[in-house]
Design a protein around this motif. Sequence first.
Motif, PDB file in Angstrom:
ATOM      1  N   VAL A 107      28.733 -18.811  60.486  1.00 42.32           N
ATOM      2  CA  VAL A 107      29.911 -18.899  59.615  1.00 42.32           C
ATOM      3  C   VAL A 107      29.440 -18.857  58.156  1.00 42.32           C
ATOM      4  CG1 VAL A 107      31.486 -20.113  61.172  1.00 42.32           C
ATOM      5  CG2 VAL A 107      29.829 -21.424  59.835  1.00 42.32           C
ATOM      6  N   PRO A 108      30.276 -18.326  57.240  1.00 44.06           N
ATOM      7  CA  PRO A 108      29.889 -18.161  55.820  1.00 44.06           C
ATOM      8  C   PRO A 108      30.097 -19.431  55.012  1.00 44.06           C
ATOM      9  CG  PRO A 108      32.052 -17.210  56.175  1.00 44.06           C
ATOM     10  CD  PRO A 108      31.591 -17.696  57.526  1.00 44.06           C
TER      11      PRO A 108
ATOM     12  N   ALA B 109      21.967  -4.653  47.376  1.00 46.21           N
ATOM     13  CA  ALA B 109      21.631  -4.441  48.782  1.00 46.21           C
ATOM     14  C   ALA B 109      21.996  -5.651  49.633  1.00 46.21           C
ATOM     15  CB  ALA B 109      20.144  -4.131  48.923  1.00 46.21           C
ATOM     16  N   ALA B 110      22.488  -5.364  50.830  1.00 43.97           N
ATOM     17  CA  ALA B 110      22.679  -6.351  51.892  1.00 43.97           C
ATOM     18  C   ALA B 110      23.425  -7.599  51.425  1.00 43.97           C
ATOM     19  CB  ALA B 110      21.322  -6.737  52.491  1.00 43.97           C
ATOM     20  N   VAL B 111      24.627  -7.403  50.893  1.00 40.25           N
ATOM     21  CA  VAL B 111      25.451  -8.534  50.465  1.00 40.25           C
ATOM     22  C   VAL B 111      26.179  -9.103  51.687  1.00 40.25           C
ATOM     23  CG1 VAL B 111      27.349  -9.284  48.998  1.00 40.25           C
ATOM     24  CG2 VAL B 111      25.765  -7.522  48.202  1.00 40.25           C
ATOM     25  N   PRO B 112      25.937 -10.358  52.035  1.00 40.75           N
ATOM     26  CA  PRO B 112      26.588 -10.926  53.222  1.00 40.75           C
ATOM     27  C   PRO B 112      28.101 -11.002  53.055  1.00 40.75           C
ATOM     28  CG  PRO B 112      24.688 -12.239  52.570  1.00 40.75           C
ATOM     29  CD  PRO B 112      24.956 -11.284  51.448  1.00 40.75           C
ATOM     30  N   TYR B 113      28.820 -10.599  54.077  1.00 44.62           N
ATOM     31  CA  TYR B 113      30.279 -10.710  54.163  1.00 44.62           C
ATOM     32  C   TYR B 113      30.997  -9.959  53.034  1.00 44.62           C
ATOM     33  CZ  TYR B 113      28.891 -14.430  57.353  1.00 44.62           C
ATOM     34  OH  TYR B 113      28.302 -15.144  58.372  1.00 44.62           O
ATOM     35  N   ALA B 114      30.369  -8.928  52.475  1.00 49.40           N
ATOM     36  CA  ALA B 114      30.991  -8.212  51.365  1.00 49.40           C
ATOM     37  C   ALA B 114      32.250  -7.464  51.799  1.00 49.40           C
ATOM     38  CB  ALA B 114      29.998  -7.232  50.741  1.00 49.40           C
TER      39      ALA B 114
ATOM     40  N   SER C 287      36.902  -2.756  44.144  1.00 47.58           N
ATOM     41  CA  SER C 287      37.157  -2.135  42.839  1.00 47.58           C
ATOM     42  C   SER C 287      36.852  -0.636  42.874  1.00 47.58           C
ATOM     43  CB  SER C 287      36.291  -2.795  41.757  1.00 47.58           C
ATOM     44  OG  SER C 287      36.592  -4.153  41.617  1.00 47.58           O
ATOM     45  N   ALA C 288      37.522   0.087  41.983  1.00 44.93           N
ATOM     46  CA  ALA C 288      37.258   1.526  41.848  1.00 44.93           C
ATOM     47  C   ALA C 288      35.812   1.741  41.425  1.00 44.93           C
ATOM     48  CB  ALA C 288      38.207   2.125  40.811  1.00 44.93           C
ATOM     49  N   GLY C 289      35.145   2.671  42.079  1.00 45.30           N
ATOM     50  CA  GLY C 289      33.757   2.966  41.763  1.00 45.30           C
ATOM     51  C   GLY C 289      32.750   2.241  42.625  1.00 45.30           C
ATOM     52  N   VAL C 290      33.212   1.309  43.470  1.00 45.99           N
ATOM     53  CA  VAL C 290      32.313   0.579  44.375  1.00 45.99           C
ATOM     54  C   VAL C 290      32.303   1.276  45.728  1.00 45.99           C
ATOM     55  CG1 VAL C 290      31.836  -1.581  45.547  1.00 45.99           C
ATOM     56  CG2 VAL C 290      32.728  -1.612  43.212  1.00 45.99           C
ATOM     57  N   THR C 291      31.122   1.631  46.200  1.00 44.97           N
ATOM     58  CA  THR C 291      30.971   2.185  47.541  1.00 44.97           C
ATOM     59  C   THR C 291      30.329   1.136  48.439  1.00 44.97           C
ATOM     60  OG1 THR C 291      28.827   3.151  46.970  1.00 44.97           O
ATOM     61  CG2 THR C 291      30.772   4.530  46.705  1.00 44.97           C
ATOM     62  N   ARG C 292      30.735   1.132  49.708  1.00 47.58           N
ATOM     63  CA  ARG C 292      30.247   0.121  50.636  1.00 47.58           C
ATOM     64  C   ARG C 292      29.642   0.787  51.873  1.00 47.58           C
ATOM     65  NH1 ARG C 292      35.432  -3.821  51.022  1.00 47.58           N
ATOM     66  NH2 ARG C 292      36.518  -1.813  50.954  1.00 47.58           N
ATOM     67  N   ARG C 293      28.490   0.301  52.267  1.00 43.41           N
ATOM     68  CA  ARG C 293      27.833   0.770  53.484  1.00 43.41           C
ATOM     69  C   ARG C 293      27.425  -0.451  54.297  1.00 43.41           C
ATOM     70  NH1 ARG C 293      22.487   4.354  53.084  1.00 43.41           N
ATOM     71  NH2 ARG C 293      21.683   2.340  52.376  1.00 43.41           N
ATOM     72  N   GLY C 294      28.085  -0.639  55.429  1.00 42.99           N
ATOM     73  CA  GLY C 294      27.908  -1.845  56.210  1.00 42.99           C
ATOM     74  C   GLY C 294      26.668  -1.841  57.081  1.00 42.99           C
ATOM     75  N   GLY C 295      26.253  -3.032  57.482  1.00 48.29           N
ATOM     76  CA  GLY C 295      25.112  -3.209  58.370  1.00 48.29           C
ATOM     77  C   GLY C 295      25.102  -4.623  58.912  1.00 48.29           C
ATOM     78  N   VAL C 296      24.060  -4.946  59.657  1.00 49.49           N
ATOM     79  CA  VAL C 296      23.932  -6.270  60.271  1.00 49.49           C
ATOM     80  C   VAL C 296      22.498  -6.743  60.080  1.00 49.49           C
ATOM     81  CG1 VAL C 296      24.142  -7.634  62.382  1.00 49.49           C
ATOM     82  CG2 VAL C 296      25.695  -5.709  61.989  1.00 49.49           C
ATOM     83  N   MET C 297      22.334  -7.985  59.635  1.00 48.43           N
ATOM     84  CA  MET C 297      21.006  -8.568  59.498  1.00 48.43           C
ATOM     85  C   MET C 297      20.448  -8.930  60.869  1.00 48.43           C
ATOM     86  SD  MET C 297      20.064  -8.517  56.343  1.00 48.43           S
ATOM     87  CE  MET C 297      18.799  -9.770  56.138  1.00 48.43           C
ATOM     88  N   ALA C 298      19.169  -9.266  60.897  1.00 51.27           N
ATOM     89  CA  ALA C 298      18.486  -9.525  62.166  1.00 51.27           C
ATOM     90  C   ALA C 298      19.134 -10.646  62.967  1.00 51.27           C
ATOM     91  CB  ALA C 298      17.014  -9.862  61.908  1.00 51.27           C
ATOM     92  N   GLN C 299      19.682 -11.654  62.278  1.00 46.62           N
ATOM     93  CA  GLN C 299      20.268 -12.785  62.990  1.00 46.62           C
ATOM     94  C   GLN C 299      21.752 -12.587  63.286  1.00 46.62           C
ATOM     95  OE1 GLN C 299      20.787 -12.516  59.923  1.00 46.62           O
ATOM     96  NE2 GLN C 299      21.475 -14.345  58.839  1.00 46.62           N
TER      97      GLN C 299
ATOM     98  N   GLU D  90      24.208 -11.543  61.013  1.00 43.94           N
ATOM     99  CA  GLU D  90      25.120 -11.707  59.889  1.00 43.94           C
ATOM    100  C   GLU D  90      25.521 -10.343  59.329  1.00 43.94           C
ATOM    101  OE1 GLU D  90      25.097 -14.915  56.392  1.00 43.94           O
ATOM    102  OE2 GLU D  90      23.522 -13.413  56.173  1.00 43.94           O
ATOM    103  N   PRO D  91      26.843 -10.086  59.137  1.00 44.37           N
ATOM    104  CA  PRO D  91      27.264  -8.803  58.586  1.00 44.37           C
ATOM    105  C   PRO D  91      26.940  -8.701  57.101  1.00 44.37           C
ATOM    106  CG  PRO D  91      29.157 -10.243  58.830  1.00 44.37           C
ATOM    107  CD  PRO D  91      27.988 -10.971  59.434  1.00 44.37           C
ATOM    108  N   VAL D  92      26.401  -7.565  56.701  1.00 41.03           N
ATOM    109  CA  VAL D  92      26.049  -7.334  55.300  1.00 41.03           C
ATOM    110  C   VAL D  92      26.574  -5.965  54.888  1.00 41.03           C
ATOM    111  CG1 VAL D  92      24.007  -8.813  55.309  1.00 41.03           C
ATOM    112  CG2 VAL D  92      23.793  -6.389  55.927  1.00 41.03           C
ATOM    113  N   CYS D  93      26.527  -5.715  53.591  1.00 43.68           N
ATOM    114  CA  CYS D  93      27.039  -4.461  53.068  1.00 43.68           C
ATOM    115  C   CYS D  93      26.300  -4.122  51.778  1.00 43.68           C
ATOM    116  CB  CYS D  93      28.545  -4.599  52.802  1.00 43.68           C
ATOM    117  SG  CYS D  93      29.377  -3.059  52.450  1.00 43.68           S
ATOM    118  N   ASP D  94      25.808  -2.889  51.680  1.00 45.11           N
ATOM    119  CA  ASP D  94      25.251  -2.413  50.424  1.00 45.11           C
ATOM    120  C   ASP D  94      26.408  -2.023  49.505  1.00 45.11           C
ATOM    121  OD1 ASP D  94      22.749  -2.736  51.450  1.00 45.11           O
ATOM    122  OD2 ASP D  94      22.355  -0.602  51.780  1.00 45.11           O
ATOM    123  N   LEU D  95      26.418  -2.588  48.311  1.00 41.25           N
ATOM    124  CA  LEU D  95      27.456  -2.271  47.335  1.00 41.25           C
ATOM    125  C   LEU D  95      26.861  -1.372  46.257  1.00 41.25           C
ATOM    126  CD1 LEU D  95      29.242  -5.727  46.811  1.00 41.25           C
ATOM    127  CD2 LEU D  95      29.870  -3.869  48.363  1.00 41.25           C
ATOM    128  N   GLY D  96      27.312  -0.134  46.223  1.00 41.40           N
ATOM    129  CA  GLY D  96      26.876   0.786  45.179  1.00 41.40           C
ATOM    130  C   GLY D  96      27.894   0.823  44.047  1.00 41.40           C
TER     131      GLY D  96
END
Length: 377
Positions: free
Chosen positions: A85-86, A150-155, A180-192, A194-200
């Motif tokens: 849980v976050p 990189a790898a922002v949890p629960y983004a 927000s406009a201009g933010v790109t998101r690419r989701g992933g999962v950490m080893a344990q 936890e959902p994460v997301c790269d925010l460009g």
Amino acid sequence: MDFTMSEEQQAIAEMARGLFGDHSHDEALQRFDASGEPWLVPLWEACIETGLHSLLIPDAQGGSGLGMTELMLVLQAQGESLGPVPLWRHQLAATLLATFGDSAEAPLVEAAAAGHRLLTLGSIDAVVAQRPCLLAQPHPDGWTLAGTLAAVPYAEQAALVIVPLALPDGMRLAWLDPASAGVTRRGGVMAQGEPVCDLGCDGVVIGHSQLLPEPALTWLRPRAVAALAALQLGVSEAQLRHTVTYVTERCQFDQPIGSFQAVQMSMADARIDLETLRSTLWQLCYRLDAGLACEAEAASVAWLACEAGHRIGHRAQHVHGGIGVDITYPIHRYLYWSRVLGSELGGGSAVLDALGQWLAEHDTLGWKYDLEEHAAS
């Protein structure tokens, strides 16, 4: 040093252990792994119902207004049960906004305290290492952001992310709406898990009020270290407890392997690592709640958390032998958690470098140089 907890703190710790134990056992975690959910929903709902999700948030905004010691006890229980849980990022982000943000953010903090909105923190390893990830340039309406977080949890689930920025005059924190406009998101999962997301960020504009004052960074850094170290303490304690149970039951040459001197010494070394982390973490939380300076103390705790997590995890896997790599057996979960926590703290080598730099610039380091009992002696 008197480490006795108050009755209220003991009650919080007991409630947290019971709640996490009821909701985050091995079968529940197996179901969670297959669910695709970002967190264990029944556990998060229970945290909101009992107020564990808002212990640190000021009572004026709907939280409990308690200290880092109380949060540490809850996070230790979370680490022991590996509760997905976050919990800590949510309330550190909300408390940061309540303390340093503009009055316009008050409704968002209140929504976070009520459990209606999720807030999170981005790139804590960069915050601990004082290494900003996004470049900010002046804009007529505020600031323009460029770069990747990189790898922002629960983004993908959060309404707001606290991000570290590089400004012309140094590092600062700001809050960012991940939609927000201009933010790109690419989701992933950490080893344990936890959902994460790269925010460009490419030409993302934030307002002047979204930039937090300089003291916000100094406030967040040691509290993030304490939160991660508390989780590491819980993870390592449960990992060691499971390992001791295993070595007393697993037999070789008609003897429990726990009776072998090498195994006993390995477990004793692990216990020393655990208790060293515990005592220093408790003192760090005391200093935070007492409003004392703790830059070097936080760095010490971060290093001990990285080292304890690595060494206890290594020893646990070693004495488990082949069964330690069987993912149907729960011990692997603790190793994943301890490795991710160490990474979020920046890694032992990087933290030790930072502590060495601090020592090069200061001629005293200790846990009580500025306390009354030292002055009295």
